[in-house]
Design an enzyme around this catalytic site. Structure first.
Site, short mmCIF file in Angstrom:
data_model
loop_
_atom_site.label_atom_id
_atom_site.label_comp_id
_atom_site.label_asym_id
_atom_site.label_seq_id
_atom_site.Cartn_x
_atom_site.Cartn_y
_atom_site.Cartn_z
N LYS A 1 0.83 -1.21 0.00
CA LYS A 1 0.00 0.00 0.00
C LYS A 1 0.87 1.27 0.00
O LYS A 1 2.07 1.20 0.23
CB LYS A 1 -0.97 -0.03 1.18
CG LYS A 1 -1.89 -1.25 1.17
CD LYS A 1 -2.92 -1.24 0.03
CE LYS A 1 -3.47 -2.61 -0.31
NZ LYS A 1 -4.64 -3.04 0.46
C1 LIG Z 1 -5.61 -4.08 0.89
C2 LIG Z 1 -7.05 -3.76 0.96
C3 LIG Z 1 -7.79 -3.91 2.14
C4 LIG Z 1 -7.27 -4.63 3.35
O1 LIG Z 1 -6.10 -4.13 3.87
P1 LIG Z 1 -5.29 -4.95 5.00
O2 LIG Z 1 -4.51 -3.91 5.70
O3 LIG Z 1 -4.43 -5.94 4.25
O4 LIG Z 1 -6.28 -5.64 5.86
C5 LIG Z 1 -9.09 -3.45 2.17
N1 LIG Z 1 -9.66 -2.89 1.09
C6 LIG Z 1 -9.00 -2.76 -0.07
C7 LIG Z 1 -9.68 -2.10 -1.23
C8 LIG Z 1 -7.67 -3.21 -0.19
O5 LIG Z 1 -7.03 -3.11 -1.36
#
Ligand SMILES: *Cc1c(COP(=O)(O)O)cnc(C)c1O
Length: 414
Positions: free
Chosen positions: A212
């Site tokens: 991310k």
């Molecule tokens: C990555 C992601 C999540 C979840 O994130 P985590 O921190 O891995 O739990 C939720 N929504 C979207 C759209 C994502 O791409």
């Protein structure tokens, strides 16, 4: 042959290394001062130097999935409640509804887009309100989708481009829905009026997963301007433990005393990760500029090509993803085969996302067919996410462009 280009790679410098060492040497590894400082710095970033959002509070958690779960719980979602979720998202956005025994209602994207379509949202709500099936074309018993009272909607700022929040907030308020922004891709993303994605709805949830825009390896942040909701998040993040309850009824301030007032969760972020997050937060602007530079190079390379459509973008786009769309009609190769060829050329790619209504669990639970959310399927069938990570060098970007263009030219119908 040159080294393969990964799809994603975190940007970790000496500041991040120093931050983690600082915690390792401090004698305190789990949630403590670093987590508190990370929350305060995150709030300050979103609220702005003038404190334009005085009530905003941030809560560090161990993932965005945990954060979304806490958010729905704080909104009072319980068994049988309906929560509207785009089909075009990662599974976290929907599974948290099921954790609380709520029912998921999928909403389609607009034609040629990746974001929840406000018109489709409104049409779905209107059908539910009239007591009709959630989806327009029921096909046999069990295929009508869930029935019940819609309580919340979770728009996803896909790829870092903010959703049409004005329209979504109007519709949601009209139907009395809570709004939880899934801002997993959107740190930092800005709407045209300058507000940050994640601060508009009742809650916003950010992800710091390894791929991310800023990362702690695993982690997330929940933000809200609603003091009631904020209190509930703080309580449920940490076993439902309320230290003020005991203190209220006794003169002693014994630090070992606590009261459990709800069946909470263990979703706290350890200091080891919070320190990493603080270092990443400090360079969020730098990382954003690097992503913008790469995305602009892709835009320039693919904009006049018959075989491609550029991802929709705007000035406040965090450019977390580069979802290039193949004009499959002009190519003699499928999207899947295109991916095989580009991977064979040493370029890591991905697909965001496989629509959730096509996943066995949701398909079978709600009796769904792929055609029930046709635009989400159409977007999925032509998309390839190209590598886009801070630290990617210009020659690597050029190699990706060349690889993509070469495959298209070799399989051109025009
Ligand atoms: C990555 C992601 C999540 C979840 O994130 P985590 O921190 O891995 O739990 C939720 N929504 C979207 C759209 C994502 O791409």
């Amino acid at each position: 042959m040159c080294k393969a280009i990964p799809f994603s790679r975190p940007f970790i410098g000496p500041e991040e290394e120093e931050a983690v060492l600082r915690v390792l040497r401090s004698g305190w590894l789990t949630t403590g001062r670093e987590a508190l400082a990370f929350e305060e710095e995150f709030t300050r970033f979103l609220a702005g130097p003038e404190g334009a959002l005085p009530l905003l509070q941030s809560f560090a958690v161990n993932s965005a999935t945990s954060g979304l779960h806490l958010a729905l719980e704080a909104c009072g979602i319980r068994g049988g409640d309906l929560v509207l979720v785009p089909a075009y998202t990662f599974v976290s956005t929907a599974e948290v509804v099921r954790y609380l025994h709520g029912e998921v209602v999928f909403v389609d994207t607009a034609p040629g887009a990746f974001h929840i379509d406000p018109k489709a949202l409104e049409a779905t709500l209107a059908r539910l309100w009239r007591g009709e099936a959630a989806y327009p074309n029921p096909h046999g018993p069990g295929s009508f989708g869930p029935r019940g009272v819609p309580k919340a909607v979770i728009p996803v700022h896909y790829g870092g481009l903010p959703c049409a929040m004005d329209a979504i907030m109007d519709i949601a308020r009209g139907y009395g829905l809570k709004v939880i922004e899934d801002a997993a891709h959107a740190f930092p993303s800005q709407l045209s009026n300058g507000t940050w994605a994640g601060t508009i709805g009742d809650l916003g949830v950010f992800s710091f997963y390894a791929t991310k825009p800023i990362t702690t390896g695993e982690g997330g942040m929940v933000v809200s301007r609603d003091p009631e909701i904020a209190r509930r998040i703080a309580l449920m993040r940490s076993h439902g433990i309320d230290r003020t309850v005991w203190n209220r009824y006794s003169d002693t301030q014994a630090s070992w005393r606590y009261a459990v007032v709800a069946a909470g969760y263990k979703y706290n972020m350890p200091d080891l990760l919070a320190a990493l997050g603080r270092a990443q937060l400090a360079r969020a602007g730098e990382l954003l500029d690097m992503r913008k530079h790469i995305a602009a190079a892709y835009d320039a390379a693919f904009q006049d090509e018959v075989h491609f459509s550029l991802p929709p973008t705007g000035p406040g786009d965090a450019r977390h993803l580069y979802p290039l769309r193949l004009n499959v009609e002009s190519l003699s190769i499928t999207r899947d085969a295109f991916i095989e060829k580009i991977q064979a050329a040493g370029v890591g790619v991905s697909v965001h996302f496989i629509p959730l209504h096509s996943m066995p669990y949701y398909r079978d639970r709600y009796g769904l067919r792929e055609g029930d959310l046709p635009e989400s399927m159409a977007s999925f069938q032509r998309v390839i996410s190209l590598p886009l990570w801070p630290g990617m060098q210009d020659p690597q970007v050029d190699r990706v462009i060349q690889a993509v263009k070469t495959i298209a030219q070799e399989h051109s119908r025009v």
